[in-house]
Design an enzyme around this catalytic site. Structure first.
Site, short mmCIF file in Angstrom:
data_model
loop_
_atom_site.label_atom_id
_atom_site.label_comp_id
_atom_site.label_asym_id
_atom_site.label_seq_id
_atom_site.Cartn_x
_atom_site.Cartn_y
_atom_site.Cartn_z
N TRP A 99 49.41 -0.37 -47.72
CA TRP A 99 49.87 1.19 -47.21
C TRP A 99 50.87 1.85 -48.28
O TRP A 99 50.73 2.95 -48.66
CB TRP A 99 50.12 1.38 -45.84
CG TRP A 99 49.13 0.92 -44.85
CD1 TRP A 99 49.11 0.26 -44.03
CD2 TRP A 99 47.81 1.56 -44.71
NE1 TRP A 99 47.86 -0.06 -43.36
CE2 TRP A 99 46.91 1.01 -43.83
CE3 TRP A 99 47.07 2.69 -45.47
CZ2 TRP A 99 45.51 1.32 -43.66
CZ3 TRP A 99 45.68 3.07 -45.22
CH2 TRP A 99 45.21 2.29 -44.44
N ASP A 166 57.02 5.96 -43.31
CA ASP A 166 55.58 5.62 -42.78
C ASP A 166 55.89 4.90 -41.65
O ASP A 166 56.20 3.79 -41.72
CB ASP A 166 54.55 5.15 -43.66
CG ASP A 166 53.29 4.81 -43.20
OD1 ASP A 166 53.19 5.01 -41.85
OD2 ASP A 166 52.30 4.52 -43.81
N LYS A 190 47.66 4.09 -33.67
CA LYS A 190 48.40 2.99 -33.47
C LYS A 190 49.00 2.63 -32.37
O LYS A 190 48.92 1.83 -31.42
CB LYS A 190 49.17 2.42 -34.68
CG LYS A 190 48.36 2.63 -36.10
CD LYS A 190 47.56 1.42 -36.26
CE LYS A 190 46.78 1.88 -37.64
NZ LYS A 190 47.33 2.44 -39.00
C1 LIG Z 1 46.73 2.45 -40.28
C2 LIG Z 1 47.95 3.14 -41.10
C3 LIG Z 1 47.80 4.17 -42.18
C4 LIG Z 1 46.48 4.92 -42.52
O1 LIG Z 1 46.35 5.99 -41.58
P1 LIG Z 1 45.25 6.96 -41.48
O2 LIG Z 1 45.62 7.85 -40.19
O3 LIG Z 1 44.30 6.21 -41.25
O4 LIG Z 1 45.30 7.53 -42.68
C5 LIG Z 1 49.02 4.33 -43.11
N1 LIG Z 1 50.10 3.52 -43.06
C6 LIG Z 1 50.36 2.70 -42.07
C7 LIG Z 1 51.59 1.64 -41.98
C8 LIG Z 1 49.20 2.41 -41.34
O5 LIG Z 1 49.21 1.45 -40.24
#
Ligand SMILES: *Cc1c(COP(=O)(O)O)cnc(C)c1O
Length: 355
Positions: A99, A166, A190
Protein backbone atom coordinates in the site's frame (compact mmCIF):
# COMPACT_ATOMS: atom_id res chain seq x y z
CA UNK A 1 -21.20 -24.47 12.56
CA UNK A 2 -20.04 -21.17 14.07
CA UNK A 3 -17.85 -19.21 11.67
CA UNK A 4 -14.82 -17.34 12.92
CA UNK A 5 -14.26 -14.45 10.53
CA UNK A 6 -10.58 -13.62 10.04
CA UNK A 7 -11.12 -11.90 6.66
CA UNK A 8 -8.61 -9.14 5.86
CA UNK A 9 -11.17 -6.75 4.36
CA UNK A 10 -14.07 -6.30 4.04
CA UNK A 11 -14.07 -7.94 7.40
CA UNK A 12 -15.79 -8.64 10.68
CA UNK A 13 -18.16 -6.05 12.16
CA UNK A 14 -19.99 -6.21 15.48
CA UNK A 15 -23.18 -8.25 15.07
CA UNK A 16 -25.33 -5.41 16.42
CA UNK A 17 -23.92 -3.03 13.80
CA UNK A 18 -25.08 -5.40 11.07
CA UNK A 19 -28.48 -5.87 12.69
CA UNK A 20 -29.11 -2.16 13.19
CA UNK A 21 -28.06 -1.39 9.62
CA UNK A 22 -30.26 -4.19 8.29
CA UNK A 23 -33.19 -2.80 10.28
CA UNK A 24 -32.61 0.71 8.89
CA UNK A 25 -32.52 -0.68 5.38
CA UNK A 26 -35.92 -2.29 5.94
CA UNK A 27 -37.53 0.62 7.77
CA UNK A 28 -35.63 3.74 8.66
CA UNK A 29 -36.62 5.15 12.06
CA UNK A 30 -40.20 3.93 11.64
CA UNK A 31 -40.66 6.11 8.56
CA UNK A 32 -41.97 3.30 6.38
CA UNK A 33 -39.07 3.98 3.99
CA UNK A 34 -35.72 2.33 3.61
CA UNK A 35 -32.47 4.12 4.47
CA UNK A 36 -31.67 3.50 0.81
CA UNK A 37 -34.72 5.44 -0.36
CA UNK A 38 -34.38 8.75 1.45
CA UNK A 39 -32.55 11.93 0.54
CA UNK A 40 -29.16 12.38 2.14
CA UNK A 41 -30.39 15.92 2.82
CA UNK A 42 -33.41 14.60 4.69
CA UNK A 43 -33.66 15.93 8.21
CA UNK A 44 -33.46 12.32 9.34
CA UNK A 45 -30.05 11.70 7.82
CA UNK A 46 -28.11 14.86 8.69
CA UNK A 47 -27.94 13.85 12.39
CA UNK A 48 -26.28 10.57 11.34
CA UNK A 49 -23.45 12.44 9.62
CA UNK A 50 -23.19 14.94 12.46
CA UNK A 51 -23.02 12.28 15.15
CA UNK A 52 -20.53 10.14 13.20
CA UNK A 53 -18.21 13.13 12.73
CA UNK A 54 -18.55 14.10 16.40
CA UNK A 55 -17.84 10.56 17.59
CA UNK A 56 -14.75 10.37 15.38
CA UNK A 57 -13.46 13.49 17.10
CA UNK A 58 -14.40 12.34 20.56
CA UNK A 59 -13.03 8.80 20.30
CA UNK A 60 -9.73 9.79 18.70
CA UNK A 61 -9.34 13.03 20.66
CA UNK A 62 -9.06 15.06 17.46
CA UNK A 63 -8.03 18.65 18.26
CA UNK A 64 -9.91 21.72 17.02
CA UNK A 65 -9.08 22.81 13.49
CA UNK A 66 -9.54 19.37 11.93
CA UNK A 67 -12.43 18.22 9.75
CA UNK A 68 -13.72 14.65 9.49
CA UNK A 69 -14.87 13.70 5.99
CA UNK A 70 -16.69 10.66 4.61
CA UNK A 71 -15.82 10.31 0.94
CA UNK A 72 -15.95 7.77 -1.87
CA UNK A 73 -13.07 6.23 -3.80
CA UNK A 74 -11.39 4.18 -1.09
CA UNK A 75 -7.98 4.65 0.45
CA UNK A 76 -6.68 4.20 -3.09
CA UNK A 77 -8.13 7.54 -4.19
CA UNK A 78 -6.49 9.19 -1.19
CA UNK A 79 -3.12 8.04 -2.55
CA UNK A 80 -3.77 10.65 -5.25
CA UNK A 81 -5.77 13.25 -3.27
CA UNK A 82 -3.05 13.60 -0.64
CA UNK A 83 -0.32 14.78 -3.05
CA UNK A 84 -2.88 16.74 -5.10
CA UNK A 85 -3.72 18.79 -2.00
CA UNK A 86 -0.44 18.85 -0.06
CA UNK A 87 2.55 18.19 -2.34
CA UNK A 88 3.98 21.43 -3.70
CA UNK A 89 7.66 20.47 -4.19
CA UNK A 90 8.73 17.41 -2.27
CA UNK A 91 7.23 14.69 -0.09
CA UNK A 92 8.82 11.95 2.03
CA UNK A 93 7.45 8.40 2.08
CA UNK A 94 8.30 5.37 4.19
CA UNK A 95 8.11 2.24 2.05
CA UNK A 96 6.68 -0.49 4.26
CA UNK A 97 4.77 -2.57 1.73
CA UNK A 98 2.27 -2.85 -1.08
CA UNK A 99 0.00 0.00 0.00
CA UNK A 100 2.90 2.35 0.77
CA UNK A 101 4.31 1.66 -2.70
CA UNK A 102 0.97 2.45 -4.31
CA UNK A 103 0.79 5.72 -2.38
CA UNK A 104 4.30 6.64 -3.55
CA UNK A 105 3.51 5.82 -7.15
CA UNK A 106 0.65 8.33 -7.20
CA UNK A 107 2.66 11.05 -5.45
CA UNK A 108 5.37 10.88 -8.13
CA UNK A 109 2.94 12.48 -10.55
CA UNK A 110 2.87 15.66 -8.44
CA UNK A 111 6.43 16.40 -7.36
CA UNK A 112 9.63 14.96 -5.95
CA UNK A 113 9.12 11.87 -3.83
CA UNK A 114 11.85 10.87 -1.39
CA UNK A 115 11.72 7.28 -0.21
CA UNK A 116 13.35 7.78 3.19
CA UNK A 117 13.68 4.05 3.86
CA UNK A 118 12.34 0.73 2.66
CA UNK A 119 12.15 -2.83 3.95
CA UNK A 120 11.54 -4.23 0.44
CA UNK A 121 14.79 -6.24 0.51
CA UNK A 122 13.46 -8.21 3.49
CA UNK A 123 9.99 -8.66 1.94
CA UNK A 124 8.66 -5.96 4.29
CA UNK A 125 9.06 -8.08 7.44
CA UNK A 126 10.01 -5.03 9.50
CA UNK A 127 9.44 -1.28 9.82
CA UNK A 128 12.62 0.69 9.00
CA UNK A 129 13.66 2.89 11.90
CA UNK A 130 16.90 4.43 10.79
CA UNK A 131 16.02 7.23 8.42
CA UNK A 132 16.05 10.97 8.06
CA UNK A 133 13.07 12.91 6.84
CA UNK A 134 14.13 15.96 4.79
CA UNK A 135 13.16 19.11 6.66
CA UNK A 136 12.00 20.77 3.44
CA UNK A 137 9.44 18.06 2.59
CA UNK A 138 5.79 19.11 2.53
CA UNK A 139 4.82 16.02 4.55
CA UNK A 140 5.99 12.57 5.62
CA UNK A 141 3.67 9.73 4.59
CA UNK A 142 3.42 6.52 6.61
CA UNK A 143 1.25 3.42 6.48
CA UNK A 144 0.66 2.74 10.15
CA UNK A 145 -0.48 -0.86 9.67
CA UNK A 146 0.67 -2.97 6.75
CA UNK A 147 -2.35 -5.17 6.20
CA UNK A 148 -0.59 -7.53 3.81
CA UNK A 149 2.76 -8.01 5.57
CA UNK A 150 1.51 -7.88 9.17
CA UNK A 151 3.73 -5.09 10.49
CA UNK A 152 2.57 -2.05 12.41
CA UNK A 153 3.91 1.31 13.59
CA UNK A 154 2.17 1.98 16.85
CA UNK A 155 4.01 5.15 17.75
CA UNK A 156 3.34 8.27 15.69
CA UNK A 157 6.89 9.08 14.59
CA UNK A 158 8.67 12.33 15.26
CA UNK A 159 9.58 14.16 12.08
CA UNK A 160 10.57 17.71 11.19
CA UNK A 161 7.49 17.95 8.94
CA UNK A 162 3.81 17.06 9.45
CA UNK A 163 2.69 13.46 9.00
CA UNK A 164 0.15 11.92 6.65
CA UNK A 165 -1.08 8.48 7.69
CA UNK A 166 -2.86 5.66 5.91
CA UNK A 167 -4.68 4.09 8.87
CA UNK A 168 -7.04 1.89 6.88
CA UNK A 169 -6.44 -1.21 8.94
CA UNK A 170 -5.67 0.00 12.46
CA UNK A 171 -7.89 3.02 13.02
CA UNK A 172 -9.48 3.02 16.52
CA UNK A 173 -7.23 0.18 17.70
CA UNK A 174 -4.74 2.46 19.45
CA UNK A 175 -4.53 6.08 20.58
CA UNK A 176 -3.24 8.46 17.89
CA UNK A 177 -1.56 11.83 18.37
CA UNK A 178 -3.61 13.50 15.65
CA UNK A 179 -1.82 16.83 16.17
CA UNK A 180 1.26 15.38 14.42
CA UNK A 181 -0.74 14.83 11.22
CA UNK A 182 -2.18 17.04 8.55
CA UNK A 183 -4.15 14.12 7.15
CA UNK A 184 -5.22 10.64 8.26
CA UNK A 185 -7.24 8.48 5.91
CA UNK A 186 -8.43 4.97 5.29
CA UNK A 187 -10.95 2.71 3.63
CA UNK A 188 -13.60 1.96 6.25
CA UNK A 189 -13.96 -1.71 5.34
CA UNK A 190 -11.27 -3.03 7.68
CA UNK A 191 -12.23 -1.70 11.09
CA UNK A 192 -15.34 0.42 10.77
CA UNK A 193 -18.00 -0.25 8.16
CA UNK A 194 -18.85 -2.09 4.97
CA UNK A 195 -16.88 -0.97 1.92
CA UNK A 196 -17.93 2.18 0.09
CA UNK A 197 -16.84 4.94 2.45
CA UNK A 198 -13.41 6.44 3.08
CA UNK A 199 -12.70 8.40 6.24
CA UNK A 200 -10.42 11.41 6.03
CA UNK A 201 -9.29 13.58 8.92
CA UNK A 202 -7.79 16.74 7.55
CA UNK A 203 -6.17 19.76 9.16
CA UNK A 204 -8.02 22.74 7.80
CA UNK A 205 -5.19 25.28 7.84
CA UNK A 206 -2.90 22.90 5.89
CA UNK A 207 -5.20 23.27 2.88
CA UNK A 208 -4.96 25.83 0.09
CA UNK A 209 -1.16 25.89 0.04
CA UNK A 210 -0.41 24.24 -3.30
CA UNK A 211 -0.38 26.35 -6.41
CA UNK A 212 -1.99 23.88 -8.83
CA UNK A 213 -5.64 23.73 -9.79
CA UNK A 214 -7.37 20.92 -7.91
CA UNK A 215 -10.50 19.43 -9.49
CA UNK A 216 -13.54 20.17 -7.34
CA UNK A 217 -14.24 16.63 -6.16
CA UNK A 218 -10.56 15.95 -5.41
CA UNK A 219 -10.13 19.13 -3.39
CA UNK A 220 -10.44 18.49 0.35
CA UNK A 221 -11.56 22.08 0.78
CA UNK A 222 -14.72 21.35 -1.21
CA UNK A 223 -15.69 18.67 1.27
CA UNK A 224 -14.60 20.59 4.35
CA UNK A 225 -16.66 23.61 3.31
CA UNK A 226 -19.70 21.47 2.51
CA UNK A 227 -19.59 19.59 5.82
CA UNK A 228 -18.78 16.38 3.89
CA UNK A 229 -22.12 16.66 2.05
CA UNK A 230 -20.99 18.30 -1.19
CA UNK A 231 -22.54 15.52 -3.20
CA UNK A 232 -24.44 12.38 -2.28
CA UNK A 233 -22.32 10.57 0.28
CA UNK A 234 -22.30 6.78 0.74
CA UNK A 235 -25.35 6.81 3.00
CA UNK A 236 -25.57 3.14 4.01
CA UNK A 237 -21.86 2.69 4.89
CA UNK A 238 -21.91 5.96 6.85
CA UNK A 239 -24.92 4.73 8.79
CA UNK A 240 -23.09 1.49 9.56
CA UNK A 241 -19.96 3.43 10.55
CA UNK A 242 -22.04 5.41 13.04
CA UNK A 243 -23.28 2.17 14.60
CA UNK A 244 -19.67 0.95 14.92
CA UNK A 245 -18.56 4.24 16.46
CA UNK A 246 -21.36 4.02 19.02
CA UNK A 247 -20.37 0.42 19.71
CA UNK A 248 -16.73 1.42 20.27
CA UNK A 249 -17.83 4.12 22.69
CA UNK A 250 -20.12 1.75 24.62
CA UNK A 251 -17.37 -0.82 24.92
CA UNK A 252 -15.02 1.70 26.50
CA UNK A 253 -13.56 3.60 23.56
CA UNK A 254 -10.11 3.35 22.01
CA UNK A 255 -8.36 2.32 25.27
CA UNK A 256 -10.61 -0.73 25.49
CA UNK A 257 -10.14 -1.53 21.76
CA UNK A 258 -6.40 -1.37 22.34
CA UNK A 259 -6.59 -3.58 25.42
CA UNK A 260 -8.51 -6.20 23.46
CA UNK A 261 -6.12 -5.96 20.51
CA UNK A 262 -3.15 -6.57 22.82
CA UNK A 263 -4.92 -9.48 24.47
CA UNK A 264 -5.77 -11.15 21.14
CA UNK A 265 -2.32 -10.57 19.68
CA UNK A 266 -0.58 -11.90 22.80
CA UNK A 267 -2.74 -15.03 22.68
CA UNK A 268 -2.15 -15.78 19.02
CA UNK A 269 1.52 -14.82 18.73
CA UNK A 270 2.09 -16.76 21.94
CA UNK A 271 0.73 -19.88 20.26
CA UNK A 272 2.63 -19.23 17.01
CA UNK A 273 5.88 -19.00 19.01
CA UNK A 274 5.09 -22.04 21.14
CA UNK A 275 3.76 -24.40 18.49
CA UNK A 276 6.53 -26.28 16.67
CA UNK A 277 4.58 -26.38 13.40
CA UNK A 278 4.31 -22.60 12.91
CA UNK A 279 6.39 -19.45 12.86
CA UNK A 280 5.63 -15.75 12.53
CA UNK A 281 6.79 -13.78 9.48
CA UNK A 282 7.27 -10.25 10.87
CA UNK A 283 10.07 -9.35 13.29
CA UNK A 284 8.81 -9.45 16.89
CA UNK A 285 8.97 -5.73 17.66
CA UNK A 286 6.99 -4.71 14.58
CA UNK A 287 4.30 -7.39 14.69
CA UNK A 288 0.86 -6.11 13.81
CA UNK A 289 -1.97 -6.61 16.29
CA UNK A 290 -4.47 -6.38 13.47
CA UNK A 291 -3.08 -8.75 10.81
CA UNK A 292 -1.25 -11.69 12.31
CA UNK A 293 0.83 -13.41 9.63
CA UNK A 294 2.43 -16.82 10.08
CA UNK A 295 3.70 -19.73 8.02
CA UNK A 296 4.51 -23.39 8.60
CA UNK A 297 8.00 -23.94 10.05
CA UNK A 298 10.32 -25.04 7.18
CA UNK A 299 10.35 -28.72 8.22
CA UNK A 300 6.52 -28.81 8.11
CA UNK A 301 6.10 -26.78 4.92
CA UNK A 302 4.23 -29.58 3.15
CA UNK A 303 1.44 -29.44 5.78
CA UNK A 304 0.26 -25.97 4.75
CA UNK A 305 -2.66 -27.06 2.59
CA UNK A 306 -3.65 -29.65 5.19
CA UNK A 307 -3.80 -27.08 7.97
CA UNK A 308 -5.86 -24.73 5.85
CA UNK A 309 -8.37 -27.50 5.21
CA UNK A 310 -8.31 -28.61 8.87
CA UNK A 311 -9.01 -25.08 10.11
CA UNK A 312 -11.64 -24.37 7.46
CA UNK A 313 -13.52 -27.52 8.48
CA UNK A 314 -13.59 -26.13 12.02
CA UNK A 315 -15.16 -22.81 11.01
CA UNK A 316 -12.09 -20.61 10.42
CA UNK A 317 -12.73 -18.17 7.56
CA UNK A 318 -10.23 -16.03 5.66
CA UNK A 319 -6.98 -17.30 7.17
CA UNK A 320 -5.18 -18.01 3.90
CA UNK A 321 -2.21 -15.66 3.69
CA UNK A 322 -1.84 -13.01 1.00
CA UNK A 323 0.08 -14.33 -2.00
CA UNK A 324 3.01 -12.01 -1.35
CA UNK A 325 3.64 -13.59 2.07
CA UNK A 326 2.08 -17.06 1.77
CA UNK A 327 1.04 -19.15 4.75
CA UNK A 328 -1.68 -17.70 6.92
CA UNK A 329 -3.02 -14.37 7.99
CA UNK A 330 -5.49 -14.00 10.83
CA UNK A 331 -6.94 -10.50 10.70
CA UNK A 332 -8.13 -9.54 14.17
CA UNK A 333 -9.89 -6.20 13.84
CA UNK A 334 -11.73 -4.40 16.63
CA UNK A 335 -14.87 -6.52 16.40
CA UNK A 336 -12.98 -9.82 16.68
CA UNK A 337 -14.03 -11.67 19.85
CA UNK A 338 -11.27 -13.38 21.77
CA UNK A 339 -13.32 -16.61 21.58
CA UNK A 340 -12.58 -16.74 17.84
CA UNK A 341 -8.87 -16.32 18.46
CA UNK A 342 -9.09 -19.12 21.02
CA UNK A 343 -10.88 -21.31 18.45
CA UNK A 344 -8.00 -20.77 16.00
CA UNK A 345 -5.47 -21.57 18.73
CA UNK A 346 -7.40 -24.76 19.55
CA UNK A 347 -7.14 -25.75 15.87
CA UNK A 348 -3.40 -25.14 15.87
CA UNK A 349 -2.95 -27.25 19.00
CA UNK A 350 -5.12 -30.09 17.77
CA UNK A 351 -3.27 -30.10 14.47
CA UNK A 352 0.07 -30.18 16.29
CA UNK A 353 -1.03 -33.27 18.25
CA UNK A 354 -1.73 -35.06 14.98
CA UNK A 355 1.76 -34.35 13.66
C1 LIG B 1 -7.11 -2.08 2.16
C2 LIG B 1 -6.08 -1.03 2.23
C3 LIG B 1 -5.97 -0.02 1.26
C4 LIG B 1 -6.88 0.04 0.04
O1 LIG B 1 -8.13 0.44 0.41
P1 LIG B 1 -9.28 0.67 -0.71
O2 LIG B 1 -10.35 1.28 0.12
O3 LIG B 1 -9.62 -0.67 -1.24
O4 LIG B 1 -8.75 1.57 -1.73
C5 LIG B 1 -5.01 0.95 1.43
N1 LIG B 1 -4.17 0.92 2.47
C6 LIG B 1 -4.22 -0.03 3.42
C7 LIG B 1 -3.26 0.00 4.56
C8 LIG B 1 -5.18 -1.04 3.32
O5 LIG B 1 -5.25 -2.00 4.26
Amino acid sequence: MKKHNFNAGPSILPREVIEKTAQAILDYNGSGLSLMEISHRAKDFQPVVDEARALFKELLGIPDGYSVLFLGGGASLEFCMVPYNFLEHKAAYLNTGTWAKKAMKEAKGFGEVVEVASSADANFTFIPKDYTVPADADYFHITTNNTIFGTEMRKDPDAPVPLVGDMSSDIFSRPVDVSKYICIYGGAQKNLAPSGVTFVIVKEDALGKVSRYIPTMLNYKTHVDAGTMFNTPPVVPIYAALQTLRWIKEQGGVPEMERRAIERADMLYGEIDRNKLFQGTAVQEDRSRMNICFVMAPEYKELEADFLKFATERGMVGIKGHRSVGGFRASCYNAMPKESVQALIDCMQEFEKQH
